[in-house]
Design an enzyme around this catalytic site. Structure first.
Site, mmCIF file in Angstrom:
data_model
loop_
_atom_site.group_PDB
_atom_site.id
_atom_site.type_symbol
_atom_site.label_atom_id
_atom_site.label_comp_id
_atom_site.label_asym_id
_atom_site.label_seq_id
_atom_site.Cartn_x
_atom_site.Cartn_y
_atom_site.Cartn_z
ATOM 1 N N ILE A 1 35.086 21.573 -1.821
ATOM 2 C CA ILE A 1 35.667 20.240 -1.617
ATOM 3 C C ILE A 1 35.845 19.466 -2.924
ATOM 4 C CG2 ILE A 1 34.932 19.980 0.772
ATOM 5 C CD1 ILE A 1 32.921 18.294 -1.937
ATOM 6 N N ALA A 2 35.281 19.986 -4.007
ATOM 7 C CA ALA A 2 35.407 19.323 -5.309
ATOM 8 C C ALA A 2 35.055 20.303 -6.400
ATOM 9 C CB ALA A 2 34.487 18.097 -5.385
ATOM 10 N N ASP B 1 24.964 8.336 -16.764
ATOM 11 C CA ASP B 1 26.407 8.555 -16.641
ATOM 12 C C ASP B 1 26.789 8.355 -15.185
ATOM 13 O OD1 ASP B 1 29.049 9.377 -16.919
ATOM 14 O OD2 ASP B 1 28.537 11.484 -16.660
ATOM 15 N N LYS C 1 26.191 23.167 -4.995
ATOM 16 C CA LYS C 1 26.966 23.253 -6.235
ATOM 17 C C LYS C 1 26.790 24.653 -6.814
ATOM 18 C CE LYS C 1 27.338 20.963 -10.759
ATOM 19 N NZ LYS C 1 26.840 19.813 -11.549
ATOM 20 N N ALA D 1 34.282 20.465 -10.927
ATOM 21 C CA ALA D 1 34.185 19.841 -12.244
ATOM 22 C C ALA D 1 34.459 20.921 -13.278
ATOM 23 C CB ALA D 1 32.799 19.217 -12.426
ATOM 24 N N SER D 2 34.018 20.699 -14.507
ATOM 25 C CA SER D 2 34.355 21.611 -15.589
ATOM 26 C C SER D 2 33.638 22.942 -15.508
ATOM 27 C CB SER D 2 34.057 20.943 -16.934
ATOM 28 O OG SER D 2 32.714 20.494 -16.961
ATOM 29 N N ILE D 3 32.444 22.981 -14.910
ATOM 30 C CA ILE D 3 31.691 24.232 -14.898
ATOM 31 C C ILE D 3 31.273 24.685 -13.503
ATOM 32 C CG2 ILE D 3 30.791 23.778 -17.215
ATOM 33 C CD1 ILE D 3 28.076 23.123 -15.890
ATOM 34 N N ALA D 4 31.547 23.905 -12.478
ATOM 35 C CA ALA D 4 31.054 24.251 -11.146
ATOM 36 C C ALA D 4 31.946 23.669 -10.066
ATOM 37 C CB ALA D 4 29.621 23.746 -10.976
ATOM 38 N N GLN D 5 31.716 24.132 -8.835
ATOM 39 C CA GLN D 5 32.397 23.548 -7.681
ATOM 40 C C GLN D 5 31.390 23.332 -6.567
ATOM 41 O OE1 GLN D 5 35.280 26.763 -7.144
ATOM 42 N NE2 GLN D 5 34.490 27.052 -5.080
#
Length: 260
Positions: free
Chosen positions: A90-91, A250, A115, A93-97
């Site tokens: 469903i999403a 962050d 993740k 990022a740069s190194i994982a889903q």
């Protein structure tokens, strides 16, 4: 409505990469070399996922069959049998889903988010870091002004940070510490980590249902006092920073949700 703080991977590696690029830009421009653009590619593929049309990655996305293989290998056959359902990604990022899933934990069914590191991402990062290191070394040894910026040292730092980012147990430990620090705080909740479903390559935590605080119109429609919400969030942040000395460094608005 209760604020929910979602703990994703931090972007330390991306921040350091930006620092490297800025320093190289300073050196090149300051050295009188006419170079309009330096582009360092850390991610070489892009793909679309539901609800995340701007995702980018260093490799192809993990399909459901492959994701299941990764999870089974990481947690073992016996523990894997306690996973009732795994959904589509469903999403990313740069190194994982991320996949939503349903698991059995202590004789209860839990809705969770899993993740998963992308395939071969460590190899890709190491190859790109080697190239970046060579470039930094060349710049330092050909432009006199570059030595004071210590570009090679910065790349070494980037390598150390990415090694940590590639181990999801560090992220889980940080999220778990924040969870323990804030579990008694009224109005603030951090998703629980499920350690028996968490390894170096996968991270499992409670699924969060709620309204993102960036969706201001929805919040207003539900009668949320935005001024009060902002004050509460600041108070929670200051409490974590001053009382615990440990806080999310962050946390853009997309990481924080409200739930009933």
């Amino acid at each position: 409505m209760t604020p929910i703080c979602v703990i994703p991977s931090d972007n330390a590696a991306t921040d350091i990469l930006g620092l490297v690029k800025r320093r190289i830009s300073i050196v090149v421009n300051g050295g009188g070399i006419n170079l309009k653009k330096i582009q360092i590619r850390f991610w070489t593929f892009r793909w679309n996922l539901p609800g995340n049309n701007t995702s980018k990655s260093g490799g192809v996305p993990i399909a459901i069959p492959e994701a299941k293989k990764v999870i089974k290998k990481e947690i073992g056959e016996k523990q894997y049998q306690n996973i009732i359902q795994i959904g589509e990604p469903i999403a990313a990022a740069s190194i994982a889903q991320v996949h939503f899933a349903k698991i059995k934990n202590e004789n209860q069914e839990k809705q969770v988010a899993i993740k998963i590191l992308l395939p071969d991402i460590e190899q890709l990062f190491n190859e790109e870091l080697d190239a970046l290191m060579l470039f930094a070394y060349i710049v330092e040894n050909t432009i006199s002004k570059a030595k004071r910026l210590k570009l090679v040292e910065v790349v070494h730092l980037l390598r150390e940070i990415t090694n940590i980012e590639m181990d999801l147990r560090f992220e889980a430990a940080a999220a778990n510490e924040l969870y323990e620090n804030t579990k008694s705080d009224n109005g603030f909740n951090v998703p629980k980590i499920y350690w028996n479903y968490t390894t170096k390559k996968i991270l499992t935590l409670d699924k969060v249902n709620g309204v993102s605080i960036r969706e201001q119109k929805k919040l207003e429609e539900q009668g949320i006092n935005l001024q009060r919400l902002a004050e509460n969030l600041i108070q929670h942040f200051l409490k974590q920073a001053v009382r615990d000395g440990f806080f999310h460094g962050d946390m853009p608005v997309s990481y924080t949700h409200l739930r009933a």
